[in-house]
Scaffold this motif. Structure first.
Motif, PDB file in Angstrom:
ATOM      1  N   GLY A   1      -4.943   9.057 -13.646  1.00 55.66           N
ATOM      2  CA  GLY A   1      -5.840   8.552 -12.614  1.00 55.66           C
ATOM      3  C   GLY A   1      -5.191   8.483 -11.245  1.00 55.66           C
ATOM      4  N   SER A   2      -3.902   8.151 -11.198  1.00 53.09           N
ATOM      5  CA  SER A   2      -3.218   8.082  -9.905  1.00 53.09           C
ATOM      6  C   SER A   2      -3.128   9.461  -9.258  1.00 53.09           C
ATOM      7  CB  SER A   2      -1.818   7.494 -10.095  1.00 53.09           C
ATOM      8  OG  SER A   2      -1.885   6.190 -10.649  1.00 53.09           O
ATOM      9  N   LEU A   3      -2.761  10.472 -10.045  1.00 52.18           N
ATOM     10  CA  LEU A   3      -2.679  11.830  -9.487  1.00 52.18           C
ATOM     11  C   LEU A   3      -4.059  12.345  -9.072  1.00 52.18           C
ATOM     12  CD1 LEU A   3      -0.082  13.455 -11.914  1.00 52.18           C
ATOM     13  CD2 LEU A   3       0.286  12.622  -9.588  1.00 52.18           C
ATOM     14  N   ARG A   4      -5.068  12.053  -9.860  1.00 54.17           N
ATOM     15  CA  ARG A   4      -6.420  12.477  -9.489  1.00 54.17           C
ATOM     16  C   ARG A   4      -6.872  11.807  -8.196  1.00 54.17           C
ATOM     17  NH1 ARG A   4     -10.457  12.672 -14.687  1.00 54.17           N
ATOM     18  NH2 ARG A   4      -9.040  13.612 -16.217  1.00 54.17           N
ATOM     19  N   ALA A   5      -6.587  10.511  -8.061  1.00 58.66           N
ATOM     20  CA  ALA A   5      -7.013   9.788  -6.860  1.00 58.66           C
ATOM     21  C   ALA A   5      -6.356  10.373  -5.612  1.00 58.66           C
ATOM     22  CB  ALA A   5      -6.685   8.305  -7.008  1.00 58.66           C
ATOM     23  N   LEU A   6      -5.074  10.701  -5.688  1.00 60.70           N
ATOM     24  CA  LEU A   6      -4.408  11.294  -4.529  1.00 60.70           C
ATOM     25  C   LEU A   6      -4.972  12.678  -4.213  1.00 60.70           C
ATOM     26  CD1 LEU A   6      -0.675  10.258  -5.081  1.00 60.70           C
ATOM     27  CD2 LEU A   6      -2.373   9.260  -3.540  1.00 60.70           C
ATOM     28  N   THR A   7      -5.326  13.444  -5.253  1.00 59.96           N
ATOM     29  CA  THR A   7      -5.936  14.754  -5.008  1.00 59.96           C
ATOM     30  C   THR A   7      -7.297  14.604  -4.349  1.00 59.96           C
ATOM     31  OG1 THR A   7      -4.784  15.609  -6.961  1.00 59.96           O
ATOM     32  CG2 THR A   7      -6.577  16.936  -6.089  1.00 59.96           C
ATOM     33  N   ILE A   8      -8.084  13.597  -4.803  1.00 56.93           N
ATOM     34  CA  ILE A   8      -9.408  13.364  -4.213  1.00 56.93           C
ATOM     35  C   ILE A   8      -9.291  12.977  -2.744  1.00 56.93           C
ATOM     36  CG2 ILE A   8     -11.402  11.818  -4.273  1.00 56.93           C
ATOM     37  CD1 ILE A   8     -11.061  11.719  -7.333  1.00 56.93           C
TER      38      ILE A   8
ATOM     39  N   PRO B   1      14.805  16.675 -10.680  1.00 57.74           N
ATOM     40  CA  PRO B   1      13.800  16.291  -9.669  1.00 57.74           C
ATOM     41  C   PRO B   1      12.375  16.584 -10.109  1.00 57.74           C
ATOM     42  CG  PRO B   1      14.773  18.378  -9.068  1.00 57.74           C
ATOM     43  CD  PRO B   1      15.466  17.940 -10.337  1.00 57.74           C
ATOM     44  N   LEU B   2      12.006  16.079 -11.297  1.00 57.88           N
ATOM     45  CA  LEU B   2      10.649  16.271 -11.831  1.00 57.88           C
ATOM     46  C   LEU B   2       9.874  14.972 -11.702  1.00 57.88           C
ATOM     47  CD1 LEU B   2      11.403  18.320 -15.088  1.00 57.88           C
ATOM     48  CD2 LEU B   2      10.886  19.171 -12.793  1.00 57.88           C
ATOM     49  N   SER B   3       8.623  15.080 -11.333  1.00 57.74           N
ATOM     50  CA  SER B   3       7.787  13.901 -11.136  1.00 57.74           C
ATOM     51  C   SER B   3       7.490  13.224 -12.473  1.00 57.74           C
ATOM     52  CB  SER B   3       6.489  14.298 -10.443  1.00 57.74           C
ATOM     53  OG  SER B   3       5.592  13.209 -10.398  1.00 57.74           O
ATOM     54  N   ILE B   4       7.681  11.925 -12.525  1.00 57.73           N
ATOM     55  CA  ILE B   4       7.404  11.169 -13.758  1.00 57.73           C
ATOM     56  C   ILE B   4       5.917  11.166 -14.057  1.00 57.73           C
ATOM     57  CG2 ILE B   4       7.574   8.900 -14.845  1.00 57.73           C
ATOM     58  CD1 ILE B   4      10.059   8.362 -13.183  1.00 57.73           C
ATOM     59  N   PHE B   5       5.104  10.949 -13.051  1.00 61.80           N
ATOM     60  CA  PHE B   5       3.650  10.906 -13.265  1.00 61.80           C
ATOM     61  C   PHE B   5       3.115  12.279 -13.665  1.00 61.80           C
ATOM     62  CE2 PHE B   5       4.081   6.804 -11.775  1.00 61.80           C
ATOM     63  CZ  PHE B   5       2.874   6.138 -11.645  1.00 61.80           C
TER      64      PHE B   5
ATOM     65  N   ALA C   1       0.825  -1.199   0.000  1.00 65.84           N
ATOM     66  CA  ALA C   1       0.000   0.000   0.000  1.00 65.84           C
ATOM     67  C   ALA C   1       0.865   1.257   0.000  1.00 65.84           C
ATOM     68  CB  ALA C   1      -0.921  -0.006   1.219  1.00 65.84           C
ATOM     69  N   SER C   2       1.902   1.280   0.808  1.00 61.21           N
ATOM     70  CA  SER C   2       2.775   2.461   0.847  1.00 61.21           C
ATOM     71  C   SER C   2       3.512   2.647  -0.472  1.00 61.21           C
ATOM     72  CB  SER C   2       3.788   2.314   2.003  1.00 61.21           C
ATOM     73  OG  SER C   2       3.121   2.213   3.241  1.00 61.21           O
ATOM     74  N   THR C   3       3.953   1.544  -1.061  1.00 64.61           N
ATOM     75  CA  THR C   3       4.646   1.639  -2.347  1.00 64.61           C
ATOM     76  C   THR C   3       3.733   2.169  -3.430  1.00 64.61           C
ATOM     77  OG1 THR C   3       6.058  -0.221  -1.742  1.00 64.61           O
ATOM     78  CG2 THR C   3       5.940   0.356  -4.078  1.00 64.61           C
ATOM     79  N   LEU C   4       2.487   1.696  -3.457  1.00 67.02           N
ATOM     80  CA  LEU C   4       1.543   2.140  -4.477  1.00 67.02           C
ATOM     81  C   LEU C   4       1.171   3.605  -4.289  1.00 67.02           C
ATOM     82  CD1 LEU C   4      -0.016   1.038  -6.911  1.00 67.02           C
ATOM     83  CD2 LEU C   4      -1.905   0.494  -5.381  1.00 67.02           C
ATOM     84  N   VAL C   5       1.033   4.035  -3.041  1.00 66.93           N
ATOM     85  CA  VAL C   5       0.673   5.432  -2.784  1.00 66.93           C
ATOM     86  C   VAL C   5       1.844   6.361  -3.086  1.00 66.93           C
ATOM     87  CG1 VAL C   5       0.016   7.060  -0.963  1.00 66.93           C
ATOM     88  CG2 VAL C   5      -1.103   4.847  -1.109  1.00 66.93           C
ATOM     89  N   GLU C   6       3.059   5.919  -2.803  1.00 68.31           N
ATOM     90  CA  GLU C   6       4.228   6.753  -3.049  1.00 68.31           C
ATOM     91  C   GLU C   6       4.728   6.694  -4.495  1.00 68.31           C
ATOM     92  OE1 GLU C   6       5.519   8.825  -0.938  1.00 68.31           O
ATOM     93  OE2 GLU C   6       4.110   8.257   0.635  1.00 68.31           O
ATOM     94  N   LEU C   7       4.108   5.829  -5.301  1.00 72.03           N
ATOM     95  CA  LEU C   7       4.562   5.683  -6.688  1.00 72.03           C
ATOM     96  C   LEU C   7       4.456   6.980  -7.487  1.00 72.03           C
ATOM     97  CD1 LEU C   7       5.649   3.517  -8.647  1.00 72.03           C
ATOM     98  CD2 LEU C   7       3.288   3.061  -9.321  1.00 72.03           C
ATOM     99  N   PRO C   8       3.375   7.761  -7.392  1.00 75.83           N
ATOM    100  CA  PRO C   8       3.304   9.017  -8.176  1.00 75.83           C
ATOM    101  C   PRO C   8       4.337  10.063  -7.799  1.00 75.83           C
ATOM    102  CG  PRO C   8       1.114   8.320  -7.495  1.00 75.83           C
ATOM    103  CD  PRO C   8       2.088   7.471  -6.755  1.00 75.83           C
ATOM    104  N   THR C   9       5.052   9.869  -6.709  1.00 75.46           N
ATOM    105  CA  THR C   9       6.064  10.850  -6.310  1.00 75.46           C
ATOM    106  C   THR C   9       7.443  10.543  -6.885  1.00 75.46           C
ATOM    107  OG1 THR C   9       6.543   9.620  -4.272  1.00 75.46           O
ATOM    108  CG2 THR C   9       4.809  11.307  -4.183  1.00 75.46           C
ATOM    109  N   LEU C  10       7.559   9.505  -7.698  1.00 75.82           N
ATOM    110  CA  LEU C  10       8.855   9.164  -8.285  1.00 75.82           C
ATOM    111  C   LEU C  10       9.332  10.283  -9.204  1.00 75.82           C
ATOM    112  CD1 LEU C  10       8.410   5.381  -9.215  1.00 75.82           C
ATOM    113  CD2 LEU C  10       9.694   6.345  -7.292  1.00 75.82           C
TER     114      LEU C  10
END
Length: 400
Positions: free
Chosen positions: A140-147, A26-30, A9-18
């Motif tokens: 979708g990952s970025l939107r989900a974290l914003t929601i 230091p630019l986000s891939i997502f 769960a932590s890996t999946l949530v932190e994935l958009p911050t790569l």
């Protein structure tokens, strides 16, 4: 209740911050992928509008490019409009204002797509079956974290009430959580519809399309917000777990752990967006199949009409040939009758000639006997000469 392991769960949530590189780039891939998707959609919309104006014959025709400032603001509004709107409604500054990499990442993606060969390289080398899911997952990952972080948790934090007596959980702001969660997940598209950002001239829409009918992004964001709010709400968990007396049990947690709920929300929203994309792709495929089927039916009907026409022509030709054959048979039968009649006439003439010959020979014998009985001093030439038919015989009839 833990559905996924804490590490997953932590890996999946932190994935958009790569990032591409924590020190050099230091630019986000997502965020870069999200910016590429929005920039590509914006460029395609502007080019489609220019092609439509050229087709309509408008003078002067609309260009395929707009001023870079207008285009950049449009892309930023569509990319960050959801979080910006939710933050303004909550009375908090947008998170990207305090970041040194968010806006530069989207700006770099915009310039690469608009003014370099990267757009053509992406379109020509990467098939849509690979490119579209990749961009949709990042979006979708970025939107989900914003929601989850801004729409739901931000509403809880902003409208949280003081704890009541007996440790009972107070009512949560469900309306704010659902509304702000939906806006956080689909605000960019709503701003694009209100201001007509995907056009050459910004104009205020009299009636936005989402006011008449909710878009799929709004529905997906609302479903995701409800899922996260319900799975992490202590009040909802208490309603689902009552004792025998019917009283809600006191609880400080929800149905899922916070990290689990965020990871599941990411998977849910990405699945909804991918399902919509698959439905559109199948619709395009169905349209191609229908077009091909209609063309095949048109060709088959044309060939059927042609075969019917040729068959009718053949039947007409056979009728004409039968008619001609019948006429020929009639003419042949009449010719045969004529020839038969001529033959009969010839036979009658021959009989008459034979009778004439016989009569001449009898006359000659009677004259000769008279001469013997009554000799005359001078021979008198016979006035009756044997008559022979001067009519020419016709050539024998040839076989037709």
């Amino acid at each position: 209740m833990a559905v996924l392991s804490a590490e997953w769960a932590s890996t999946l949530v932190e994935l958009p911050t790569l990032t591409f590189h924590h020190a050099l780039l230091p630019l986000s891939i997502f965020s870069a992928l999200h910016g590429i998707r929005v920039s590509m959609a914006y460029r395609q919309a502007i080019e489609a509008a220019a092609a439509q104006s050229l087709k309509d014959g408008s003078s002067p025709p609309k260009p395929t490019r707009v001023p870079w400032g207008q285009a950049l603001l449009s892309v930023l509004a569509m990319s960050l409009g959801g979080g910006f709107s939710a933050s303004i409604l909550l009375g908090m500054p947008p998170s990207w204002l305090g970041s040194n990499v968010v806006v530069p990442t989207y700006a770099l993606s915009f310039f690469l797509i608009q003014y370099t060969f990267v757009y053509d390289l992406i379109v020509q080398t990467i098939p849509p079956a690979v490119l579209d899911p990749l961009l949709i997952v990042a979006d979708g990952s970025l939107r989900a974290l914003t929601i989850t972080k801004l729409g739901v948790d931000g509403s809880r934090m902003r409208f949280a009430a003081d704890a009541g007596k007996g440790g009972m959980v107070q009512s949560e702001p469900w309306f704010a959580m659902l509304l702000l969660g939906m806006i956080a997940g689909s605000g960019g598209g709503m701003w694009a519809d209100v201001l007509k950002l995907k056009s050459h001239q910004w104009t205020l829409s009299a009636t936005p399309g989402w006011a008449k009918e909710a878009t799929w992004d709004m529905k997906a964001a609302l479903i995701s917000a409800f899922f996260y709010a319900a799975s992490t709400s202590p009040q909802f968990y208490g309603l689902m777990n009552r004792d025998t007396a019917g009283a809600a049990l006191t609880s400080t947690g929800g149905l899922l752990e916070t990290q689990d709920a965020k990871a599941m929300t990411m998977l849910l929203l990405c699945s909804l967006l991918l399902g919509k994309q698959a439905d559109q792709s199948s619709g395009v495929f169905t349209g191609l199949v229908k077009s091909f089927t209609s063309k095949a039916e048109a060709l088959s009907s044309a060939s059927l009409k042609k075969s019917k026409k040729s068959r009718q022509e053949d039947e007409d030709e056979s009728v004409e040939l039968n008619k001609i054959d019948k006429e020929d048979d009639d003419s042949y039968s009449s010719l045969r009758q004529r020839r038969r009649k001529e033959d009969d006439d010839l036979v009658v003439e021959d009989d008459e000639e034979e009778e004439v010959k016989k009569g001449g020979r009898g006359r000659k014998k009677s004259v000769a006997s008279k001469k013997k009985k009554e000799p005359s001093p001078s021979p008198v030439p016979s006035t009756s000469t044997p008559t022979r038919s001067t009519r020419l015989r016709r050539a024998p009839r040839q076989e037709l």
